[in-house]
Scaffold this active site. Sequence first.
Site, PDB file in Angstrom:
ATOM      1  N   LYS A  59       0.878  -1.163   0.000  1.00 30.82           N
ATOM      2  CA  LYS A  59       0.000   0.000   0.000  1.00 30.82           C
ATOM      3  C   LYS A  59       0.916   1.212   0.000  1.00 30.82           C
ATOM      4  O   LYS A  59       1.627   1.451   0.978  1.00 30.82           O
ATOM      5  CB  LYS A  59      -0.925   0.056   1.204  1.00 30.82           C
ATOM      6  N   GLY A  77       2.596   4.517   0.684  1.00 35.37           N
ATOM      7  CA  GLY A  77       2.443   5.355   1.867  1.00 35.37           C
ATOM      8  C   GLY A  77       2.597   4.592   3.166  1.00 35.37           C
ATOM      9  O   GLY A  77       2.783   5.185   4.216  1.00 35.37           O
ATOM     10  N   CYS A  78       2.539   3.261   3.111  1.00 29.30           N
ATOM     11  CA  CYS A  78       2.726   2.437   4.307  1.00 29.30           C
ATOM     12  C   CYS A  78       4.200   2.513   4.704  1.00 29.30           C
ATOM     13  O   CYS A  78       5.083   2.160   3.913  1.00 29.30           O
ATOM     14  CB  CYS A  78       2.320   0.990   4.034  1.00 29.30           C
ATOM     15  N   ARG A  79       4.467   2.974   5.926  1.00 30.91           N
ATOM     16  CA  ARG A  79       5.855   3.139   6.370  1.00 30.91           C
ATOM     17  C   ARG A  79       6.614   1.819   6.380  1.00 30.91           C
ATOM     18  O   ARG A  79       7.777   1.759   5.985  1.00 30.91           O
ATOM     19  CB  ARG A  79       5.889   3.781   7.758  1.00 30.91           C
ATOM     20  N   THR A 111       7.570   0.653   2.904  1.00 27.23           N
ATOM     21  CA  THR A 111       8.700   1.454   2.423  1.00 27.23           C
ATOM     22  C   THR A 111      10.007   0.933   3.004  1.00 27.23           C
ATOM     23  O   THR A 111      11.004   0.770   2.282  1.00 27.23           O
ATOM     24  CB  THR A 111       8.487   2.938   2.779  1.00 27.23           C
TER      25      THR A 111
END
Length: 143
Positions: free
Chosen positions: A9, A11-13, A16
Site C-alpha cells: 500500500k 504510503g505504508c511506512r 517502504t
Amino acid sequence: MADVLFFEKPGCRNNTRQKALLIASGHRVEAHDIRQQPWTAETLRPYFGDKPVAQWINPAAPRVKAGEVRPEALDESEALALMVKDALLIRRPLMAVGQTKTCGFDRAAVNAWIGLIAQDPGDIETCPSQATNHRCAEEPGAA
C-alpha cells in the site's frame, strides 16, 4: 540477487522500509499497489501457503480494528472473499520471486528465502500505527 514482485500500500511506512531492505540486500523490487490489482481467490491463495487463515488478514486494517472483521473466526473461503472485495484486509506485503509466493515480512523467513543484509532494521512487520490512532498520510482512514 532476486527479482521481487512486491504488492504494497503506497504510503505504508513498513512497506517502504521493507522495500529499502530488499534493495539494500541487492534485490530488484517491482512494486505494485495492492489495492489496484484485480485479485481473485485463485490469484490470492498461493501467497498464503500453509499459514493459518487468521495470519492472512492485515491486523491493522480499519475493518479489523473496528471489530467488523474477526480474522480468527474466518474460514479460507470467507477470508478470500473478503480480501478480494477489500484489499486493505490482505496482510502486506505480498511478495513473489519466480513461482514462490508469500505474505507478510518475517525477516528470518525472507532471509532464508532470498537473503537479506545483516543490519537489523527493527520491527518491519507490525504496523507502527496499530497501537495508536495515527493514520498513514497517504490516505486518511486506510491501513
